[in-house]
Design a protein around this motif. Structure first.
Motif, PDB file in Angstrom:
ATOM      1  N   TRP A  26      -2.728   4.597  -4.195  1.00  0.00           N
ATOM      2  CA  TRP A  26      -1.934   3.494  -3.799  1.00  0.00           C
ATOM      3  C   TRP A  26      -0.395   3.424  -3.878  1.00  0.00           C
ATOM      4  CZ3 TRP A  26      -3.829  -1.195  -2.062  1.00  0.00           C
ATOM      5  CH2 TRP A  26      -3.197  -2.274  -1.838  1.00  0.00           C
ATOM      6  N   GLU A  30       2.761   3.722  -1.583  1.00  0.00           N
ATOM      7  CA  GLU A  30       3.985   2.763  -1.839  1.00  0.00           C
ATOM      8  C   GLU A  30       5.315   3.617  -1.736  1.00  0.00           C
ATOM      9  OE1 GLU A  30       5.876  -0.508  -4.881  1.00  0.00           O
ATOM     10  OE2 GLU A  30       4.291   0.794  -5.689  1.00  0.00           O
ATOM     11  N   ASP A  35       8.825  -0.513   1.455  1.00  0.00           N
ATOM     12  CA  ASP A  35       8.784  -2.165   1.511  1.00  0.00           C
ATOM     13  C   ASP A  35       7.570  -2.266   2.483  1.00  0.00           C
ATOM     14  OD1 ASP A  35      10.474  -2.424  -0.402  1.00  0.00           O
ATOM     15  OD2 ASP A  35      12.322  -3.065   1.245  1.00  0.00           O
ATOM     16  N   GLN A  38       2.806  -2.916  -0.055  1.00  0.00           N
ATOM     17  CA  GLN A  38       2.770  -3.671  -1.038  1.00  0.00           C
ATOM     18  C   GLN A  38       2.847  -3.014  -2.558  1.00  0.00           C
ATOM     19  OE1 GLN A  38      -0.335  -6.912  -1.153  1.00  0.00           O
ATOM     20  NE2 GLN A  38       0.912  -8.222  -2.640  1.00  0.00           N
ATOM     21  N   SER A  39       3.534  -3.468  -3.459  1.00  0.00           N
ATOM     22  CA  SER A  39       3.324  -2.574  -4.937  1.00  0.00           C
ATOM     23  C   SER A  39       1.874  -2.899  -5.441  1.00  0.00           C
ATOM     24  CB  SER A  39       4.262  -3.188  -5.813  1.00  0.00           C
ATOM     25  OG  SER A  39       3.980  -4.570  -6.321  1.00  0.00           O
ATOM     26  N   ASP A  42       1.680  -6.235  -7.394  1.00  0.00           N
ATOM     27  CA  ASP A  42       1.755  -7.381  -6.743  1.00  0.00           C
ATOM     28  C   ASP A  42       0.353  -7.632  -6.055  1.00  0.00           C
ATOM     29  OD1 ASP A  42       4.355  -7.828  -7.266  1.00  0.00           O
ATOM     30  OD2 ASP A  42       5.074  -7.475  -5.275  1.00  0.00           O
ATOM     31  N   PHE A  43      -0.264  -6.603  -5.606  1.00  0.00           N
ATOM     32  CA  PHE A  43      -1.473  -6.842  -4.875  1.00  0.00           C
ATOM     33  C   PHE A  43      -2.453  -7.237  -5.961  1.00  0.00           C
ATOM     34  CE2 PHE A  43      -5.851  -5.542  -4.161  1.00  0.00           C
ATOM     35  CZ  PHE A  43      -5.991  -5.827  -3.159  1.00  0.00           C
ATOM     36  N   THR A 153      -6.810  -5.941   5.318  1.00  0.00           N
ATOM     37  CA  THR A 153      -5.481  -6.464   6.041  1.00  0.00           C
ATOM     38  C   THR A 153      -5.388  -5.331   7.167  1.00  0.00           C
ATOM     39  OG1 THR A 153      -3.418  -7.267   6.025  1.00  0.00           O
ATOM     40  CG2 THR A 153      -3.754  -5.441   4.616  1.00  0.00           C
ATOM     41  N   TRP A 155      -2.896  -2.586   9.196  1.00  0.00           N
ATOM     42  CA  TRP A 155      -1.902  -1.669   8.706  1.00  0.00           C
ATOM     43  C   TRP A 155      -1.102  -1.602  10.314  1.00  0.00           C
ATOM     44  CZ3 TRP A 155       1.948   0.244   5.857  1.00  0.00           C
ATOM     45  CH2 TRP A 155       2.562   1.229   6.407  1.00  0.00           C
ATOM     46  N   GLU A 163      -1.135  -9.781   6.200  1.00  0.00           N
ATOM     47  CA  GLU A 163      -1.617 -10.744   5.090  1.00  0.00           C
ATOM     48  C   GLU A 163      -2.948 -10.356   4.462  1.00  0.00           C
ATOM     49  OE1 GLU A 163       0.246 -13.423   3.279  1.00  0.00           O
ATOM     50  OE2 GLU A 163       1.882 -12.619   4.412  1.00  0.00           O
ATOM     51  N   TRP A 164      -3.175 -10.283   3.343  1.00  0.00           N
ATOM     52  CA  TRP A 164      -4.509 -10.036   2.937  1.00  0.00           C
ATOM     53  C   TRP A 164      -5.389 -11.272   3.169  1.00  0.00           C
ATOM     54  CZ3 TRP A 164      -5.780  -5.222   1.614  1.00  0.00           C
ATOM     55  CH2 TRP A 164      -4.710  -4.339   1.284  1.00  0.00           C
TER      56      TRP A 164
END
Length: 164
Positions: A26, A30, A35, A38-39, A42-43, A153, A155, A163-164
Motif C-alpha cells: 500500500w 501511495e 494524492d 489514499q494513505s 486514512d483508509f 473501489t 482505479w 469511493e470505497w
C-alpha cells in the motif's frame, strides 16, 4: 465472531505480521501515485468507522435496507441473514442492543491491485478487525471479536481511487 482471549491474541499476532507485508504494498502505491492513492491510515480509519457502524446497525436496526447501496449483493445477503438472526436479540434487549467498542484494531489482510495502473481497474482491500467490545445489555463482560470486511473501489489513472 466472538472467540476466547488466547485465540484472539494468537490470531491478532498473525494478522499483525501479515498486515506489515500488505502495508508495504500500500505504501509503495501511495508513494508512486501520491494524492491519487489514499494513505493507509486514512483508509484504515474509514474502514474501522464503517465496521463499527455496520456492527451496531446489525444489533440495533430493525431494517438494514439502508446498507444495500454500500455493499455487493452477496455481502448484503449476509447482512440480511445476520440481521434476521439478531431479531430476537433486538426484541429482548430493546434500547440496550448496541455494542460498546472499547478498542478496534484494523489490519490489512489482503490487497488486490489492478494488473495495469495505466488503465481503469479495481482495487480490493480486505481488512481484519480485532475488537474488544461490550454489549450495552451486559457492559461488564468484554468480548474478543474477530471480523473481516472487504472493500472495493475503482482505479482510474487520471482520477485515482474512487469511493470505497
Amino acid at each position: 465472531m466472538s472467540v476466547s482471549r488466547v485465540h484472539w491474541l494468537a490470531r491478532k499476532a498473525i494478522a499483525s505480521w501479515k498486515h506489515r507485508m500488505e502495508i508495504i504494498v500500500w505504501n509503495m502505491m501511495e508513494r508512486r501515485y501520491g494524492d491519487l492513492f489514499q494513505s493507509p491510515d486514512d483508509f484504515l480509519a474509514g474502514s474501522t468507522q464503517a465496521y463499527r457502524y455496520v456492527q451496531n446497525e446489525l444489533c440495533t436496526a430493525e431494517n438494514v435496507r439502508h446498507l444495500r447501496e454500500a455493499c455487493s449483493e452477496s455481502v448484503y445477503d449476509a447482512i440480511q441473514e445476520s440481521s434476521s438472526e439478531l431479531e430476537q436479540w433486538r426484541r429482548e434487549n430493546g434500547d440496550k442492543a448496541g455494542m460498546i467498542f472499547d478498542d478496534v484494531q484494523s489490519y490489512f489482510d489482503t490487497i488486490a491491485l489492478p494488473e495495469n495502473f495505466n488503465s481503469e481497474g479495481n482495487v480490493t482491500a480486505s481488512v481484519a478487525f480485532y475488537a474488544l467490545v461490550r454489549q450495552q445489555s451486559d457492559p461488564e463482560t468484554v468480548l474478543h471479536r474477530i471480523d473481516g470486511f472487504s472493500f472495493q473501489t475503482e482505479w482510474d489513472p487520471v482520477d485515482g481511487l474512487g469511493e470505497w
